[in-house]
Scaffold this motif. Sequence first.
Motif, PDB file in Angstrom:
ATOM      1  N   MET A   1      66.167  43.256  22.585  1.00  0.00           N
ATOM      2  CA  MET A   1      65.928  42.731  23.902  1.00  0.00           C
ATOM      3  C   MET A   1      64.423  42.697  24.145  1.00  0.00           C
ATOM      4  N   LYS A   2      63.917  41.502  24.086  1.00  0.00           N
ATOM      5  CA  LYS A   2      62.483  41.317  24.300  1.00  0.00           C
ATOM      6  C   LYS A   2      62.223  40.967  25.748  1.00  0.00           C
ATOM      7  N   ILE A   3      61.133  41.504  26.263  1.00  0.00           N
ATOM      8  CA  ILE A   3      60.712  41.187  27.629  1.00  0.00           C
ATOM      9  C   ILE A   3      59.620  40.137  27.514  1.00  0.00           C
ATOM     10  N   ASN A   4      59.842  38.990  28.152  1.00  0.00           N
ATOM     11  CA  ASN A   4      58.835  37.939  28.065  1.00  0.00           C
ATOM     12  C   ASN A   4      57.658  38.256  28.986  1.00  0.00           C
ATOM     13  N   ASN A   5      56.618  37.487  28.879  1.00  0.00           N
ATOM     14  CA  ASN A   5      55.361  37.750  29.588  1.00  0.00           C
ATOM     15  C   ASN A   5      55.514  37.685  31.106  1.00  0.00           C
ATOM     16  N   ILE A   6      56.362  36.828  31.628  1.00  0.00           N
ATOM     17  CA  ILE A   6      56.536  36.702  33.083  1.00  0.00           C
ATOM     18  C   ILE A   6      57.215  37.955  33.641  1.00  0.00           C
ATOM     19  N   LYS A   7      58.229  38.414  32.951  1.00  0.00           N
ATOM     20  CA  LYS A   7      58.910  39.633  33.400  1.00  0.00           C
ATOM     21  C   LYS A   7      57.989  40.834  33.298  1.00  0.00           C
ATOM     22  N   LYS A   8      57.203  40.883  32.233  1.00  0.00           N
ATOM     23  CA  LYS A   8      56.262  41.985  32.046  1.00  0.00           C
ATOM     24  C   LYS A   8      55.219  41.987  33.166  1.00  0.00           C
ATOM     25  N   ALA A   9      54.696  40.830  33.519  1.00  0.00           N
ATOM     26  CA  ALA A   9      53.711  40.724  34.596  1.00  0.00           C
ATOM     27  C   ALA A   9      54.339  41.099  35.936  1.00  0.00           C
ATOM     28  N   ALA A  10      55.607  40.706  36.151  1.00  0.00           N
ATOM     29  CA  ALA A  10      56.298  41.056  37.396  1.00  0.00           C
ATOM     30  C   ALA A  10      56.513  42.559  37.497  1.00  0.00           C
ATOM     31  N   LEU A  11      56.878  43.201  36.398  1.00  0.00           N
ATOM     32  CA  LEU A  11      57.065  44.661  36.399  1.00  0.00           C
ATOM     33  C   LEU A  11      55.756  45.398  36.667  1.00  0.00           C
ATOM     34  N   ILE A  12      54.688  44.932  36.060  1.00  0.00           N
ATOM     35  CA  ILE A  12      53.371  45.555  36.288  1.00  0.00           C
ATOM     36  C   ILE A  12      52.946  45.369  37.737  1.00  0.00           C
ATOM     37  N   ALA A  13      53.139  44.170  38.290  1.00  0.00           N
ATOM     38  CA  ALA A  13      52.765  43.926  39.691  1.00  0.00           C
ATOM     39  C   ALA A  13      53.605  44.787  40.635  1.00  0.00           C
ATOM     40  N   ALA A  14      54.913  44.903  40.374  1.00  0.00           N
ATOM     41  CA  ALA A  14      55.778  45.718  41.230  1.00  0.00           C
ATOM     42  C   ALA A  14      55.379  47.183  41.172  1.00  0.00           C
ATOM     43  N   SER A  15      55.052  47.673  39.970  1.00  0.00           N
ATOM     44  CA  SER A  15      54.650  49.074  39.859  1.00  0.00           C
ATOM     45  C   SER A  15      53.308  49.325  40.544  1.00  0.00           C
ATOM     46  N   LEU A  16      52.392  48.373  40.481  1.00  0.00           N
ATOM     47  CA  LEU A  16      51.110  48.520  41.178  1.00  0.00           C
ATOM     48  C   LEU A  16      51.316  48.547  42.693  1.00  0.00           C
ATOM     49  N   ILE A  17      52.224  47.717  43.189  1.00  0.00           N
ATOM     50  CA  ILE A  17      52.503  47.711  44.631  1.00  0.00           C
ATOM     51  C   ILE A  17      53.108  49.044  45.053  1.00  0.00           C
ATOM     52  N   LEU A  18      54.042  49.565  44.258  1.00  0.00           N
ATOM     53  CA  LEU A  18      54.648  50.861  44.579  1.00  0.00           C
ATOM     54  C   LEU A  18      53.618  51.983  44.553  1.00  0.00           C
ATOM     55  N   VAL A  19      52.771  52.001  43.563  1.00  0.00           N
ATOM     56  CA  VAL A  19      51.741  53.041  43.459  1.00  0.00           C
ATOM     57  C   VAL A  19      50.756  52.943  44.613  1.00  0.00           C
ATOM     58  N   SER A  20      50.355  51.727  44.976  1.00  0.00           N
ATOM     59  CA  SER A  20      49.402  51.584  46.084  1.00  0.00           C
ATOM     60  C   SER A  20      50.049  51.981  47.408  1.00  0.00           C
ATOM     61  N   GLY A  21      51.367  51.770  47.555  1.00  0.00           N
ATOM     62  CA  GLY A  21      52.063  52.194  48.769  1.00  0.00           C
ATOM     63  C   GLY A  21      52.127  53.703  48.891  1.00  0.00           C
ATOM     64  N   CYS A  22      52.248  54.393  47.775  1.00  0.00           N
ATOM     65  CA  CYS A  22      52.296  55.860  47.800  1.00  0.00           C
ATOM     66  C   CYS A  22      50.933  56.463  48.101  1.00  0.00           C
ATOM     67  N   SER A  23      49.868  55.734  47.795  1.00  0.00           N
ATOM     68  CA  SER A  23      48.536  56.285  48.029  1.00  0.00           C
ATOM     69  C   SER A  23      47.962  55.850  49.376  1.00  0.00           C
ATOM     70  N   TYR A  24      48.734  55.145  50.198  1.00  0.00           N
ATOM     71  CA  TYR A  24      48.258  54.685  51.504  1.00  0.00           C
ATOM     72  C   TYR A  24      48.049  55.873  52.422  1.00  0.00           C
ATOM     73  N   ARG A  25      46.922  55.930  53.060  1.00  0.00           N
ATOM     74  CA  ARG A  25      46.612  56.999  53.994  1.00  0.00           C
ATOM     75  C   ARG A  25      46.718  56.438  55.407  1.00  0.00           C
ATOM     76  N   PRO A  26      47.657  56.972  56.228  1.00  0.00           N
ATOM     77  CA  PRO A  26      47.798  56.446  57.584  1.00  0.00           C
ATOM     78  C   PRO A  26      46.571  56.787  58.437  1.00  0.00           C
ATOM     79  N   PRO A  27      46.309  55.996  59.460  1.00  0.00           N
ATOM     80  CA  PRO A  27      45.148  56.274  60.307  1.00  0.00           C
ATOM     81  C   PRO A  27      45.353  57.565  61.098  1.00  0.00           C
ATOM     82  N   LEU A  28      44.256  58.234  61.396  1.00  0.00           N
ATOM     83  CA  LEU A  28      44.305  59.462  62.173  1.00  0.00           C
ATOM     84  C   LEU A  28      44.501  59.103  63.644  1.00  0.00           C
ATOM     85  N   VAL A  29      45.598  59.558  64.217  1.00  0.00           N
ATOM     86  CA  VAL A  29      45.887  59.280  65.619  1.00  0.00           C
ATOM     87  C   VAL A  29      46.039  60.587  66.365  1.00  0.00           C
ATOM     88  N   GLU A  30      45.840  60.532  67.658  1.00  0.00           N
ATOM     89  CA  GLU A  30      45.973  61.705  68.506  1.00  0.00           C
ATOM     90  C   GLU A  30      47.142  61.492  69.454  1.00  0.00           C
TER      91      GLU A  30
END
Length: 120
Positions: A1-30
């Motif tokens: 089962m080979k993963i073609n380049n489009i699927k590979k790019a989609a997986l990398i983009a999805a993982s980058l979005i997930l990682v960036s969402g986990c590192s989001y720092r909410p604004p400081l509110v009072e």
Amino acid sequence: MKINNIKKAALIAASLILVSGCSYRPPLVEANIPLIASQTQIQTEDVCLQSLPDSLAVGDAINLSCPDQTDYIVAETYTSGLGYFCAILIADHKDVTLCGIPEQNEAKHWFKIQPVMSGM
């Protein structure tokens, strides 16, 4: 089962979005409304509580003039988990819990305890 380049790019983009969402720092509110009631004491209340005797017994009648003049009866006394001497005072339609910190060579420093389940 080979993963073609489009699927590979989609997986990398999805993982980058997930990682960036986990590192989001909410604004400081009072918060506008505090989660825990303020324990600050008004000067008149502090002066009023200084006039209390060092020891309270169940059934004692006490007159407190903070914030208004009210006659209380000591309903219960106990020792808190922190080792403070505490007393529950009751009046007609309200009750107050006071605790005293024993000071060395001085009178107890009394303070009011706010009820944990107030407003329910």
